[in-house]
Design an enzyme around this catalytic site. Structure first.
Site, PDB file in Angstrom:
ATOM      1  N   HIS A 140     -65.006 -49.697  31.670  1.00  0.00           N
ATOM      2  CA  HIS A 140     -63.583 -49.366  31.809  1.00  0.00           C
ATOM      3  C   HIS A 140     -62.943 -49.315  30.422  1.00  0.00           C
ATOM      4  O   HIS A 140     -63.377 -50.020  29.507  1.00  0.00           O
ATOM      5  CB  HIS A 140     -62.888 -50.409  32.694  1.00  0.00           C
ATOM      6  CG  HIS A 140     -61.501 -50.014  33.063  1.00  0.00           C
ATOM      7  ND1 HIS A 140     -60.422 -50.250  32.243  1.00  0.00           N
ATOM      8  CD2 HIS A 140     -61.018 -49.361  34.150  1.00  0.00           C
ATOM      9  CE1 HIS A 140     -59.336 -49.775  32.822  1.00  0.00           C
ATOM     10  NE2 HIS A 140     -59.663 -49.227  33.978  1.00  0.00           N
ATOM     11  N   GLU A 145     -60.769 -41.176  32.844  1.00  0.00           N
ATOM     12  CA  GLU A 145     -59.425 -41.750  32.700  1.00  0.00           C
ATOM     13  C   GLU A 145     -58.996 -41.643  31.239  1.00  0.00           C
ATOM     14  O   GLU A 145     -59.488 -42.410  30.404  1.00  0.00           O
ATOM     15  CB  GLU A 145     -59.427 -43.241  33.068  1.00  0.00           C
ATOM     16  CG  GLU A 145     -59.793 -43.554  34.488  1.00  0.00           C
ATOM     17  CD  GLU A 145     -59.392 -44.991  34.852  1.00  0.00           C
ATOM     18  OE1 GLU A 145     -58.739 -45.138  35.886  1.00  0.00           O
ATOM     19  OE2 GLU A 145     -59.700 -45.933  34.110  1.00  0.00           O
TER      20      GLU A 145
HETATM   21  O1  G3P Z   1     -58.857 -48.476  36.575  1.00  0.00           O
HETATM   22  C1  G3P Z   1     -57.736 -47.745  36.879  1.00  0.00           C
HETATM   23  C2  G3P Z   1     -56.799 -47.687  35.747  1.00  0.00           C
HETATM   24  O2  G3P Z   1     -57.288 -47.802  34.486  1.00  0.00           O
HETATM   25  C3  G3P Z   1     -55.699 -46.737  35.888  1.00  0.00           C
HETATM   26  O3  G3P Z   1     -54.601 -47.548  35.811  1.00  0.00           O
HETATM   27  O4  G3P Z   1     -52.339 -48.222  36.210  1.00  0.00           O
HETATM   28  O5  G3P Z   1     -52.839 -45.957  35.324  1.00  0.00           O
HETATM   29  O6  G3P Z   1     -53.379 -46.515  37.687  1.00  0.00           O
HETATM   30  P1  G3P Z   1     -53.205 -47.005  36.289  1.00  0.00           P
END
Ligand code: G3P
Length: 222
Positions: free
Chosen positions: A92, A139
């Site tokens: 992550h 992400e």
């Molecule tokens: O693991 C999910 C995360 O990193 C995304 O976070 O708060 O942007 O949904 P968020």
């Protein structure tokens, strides 16, 4: 195959200890047959969450490729599985590891134990896809915890990751995350070719968790 809604509890105060149990039970209530809902909880909370929400799939937030023995402070995979982990995320953005870590962990995990390797961009997704994890979640770090969903701010990173991963290993499914908040974002993620979403603050900071979960699920139809 059901699309995924994966909620990372991180170490949010609203998603630890008894609050983790409460949130997991809300997810269990919101679950529908056509969606695969997954709670990604602190190692400390795996057992309690699994006991309290037995029908909900529960993953670990991280695991280390270590055996049983002299490994103080590491998250040992078999122990995690015995405490309720049914999958894990790894690498992550908030807990990066090197590629050897991912590779060794995969070798150690039982077959069919889902691993979701996180990637910051298409290049990293490409590299991870060569290892063949169950899922890759793309992400962009700068969008994590923000108000704009990756599906709005950077839809191309989602579709390009889907295409790059598919070209390397069509069995690896792609999730996307960062700023995902509602059913519309989930719907767009799927339209972009993702197999689901990984999100955190949209749920953990929600004032009405049940309503947010229902909306996320509704984004995937009935
Ligand atoms: O693991 C999910 C995360 O990193 C995304 O976070 O708060 O942007 O949904 P968020």
């Amino acid at each position: 195959m059901q699309p995924l809604i994966v909620v990372n509890f991180k170490t949010y105060a609203t998603a630890m200890g008894q609050k983790a149990v409460d949130l997991a039970q809300a997810m269990e209530r919101a679950s529908k047959d056509h969606v695969r809902m997954i709670a990604v909880v602190s190692a400390f909370d795996l057992h309690a969450v699994k006991q309290a929400a037995p029908s909900l799939e529960v993953w670990s937030q991280h695991l280390d490729p270590v055996g049983k023995g002299s490994f103080t402070g590491w998250l040992q995979p078999i122990n995690a599985i015995e405490r309720g982990a049914q999958g894990t995320i790894i690498n992550h953005a908030e807990h990066k590891v090197d590629i050897e870590h991912v590779q060794q962990l995969m070798q150690q995990l039982p077959d069919e134990f889902p691993m979701c390797a996180c990637a910051a961009d298409v290049d990293e997704a490409h590299q991870l896809a060569e290892l063949g994890p169950t899922f890759i979640a793309v992400e962009p770090p700068e969008l994590i915890g923000g108000d704009i969903s990756v599906t709005t701010a950077d839809p191309a990173i989602v579709s390009e990751t889907v295409n790059a991963v598919r070209a390397i290993n069509p069995h690896v499914r792609v999730l996307c995350g960062a700023g995902v908040k509602d059913g519309k974002d989930v719907k767009t993620a799927v339209e972009l070719g993702a197999h689901g979403v990984l999100l955190a603050s949209g749920v953990t900071k929600a004032s009405d968790v049940d309503a947010v979960l229902a909306d996320l699920v509704a984004g995937l139809g009935n």
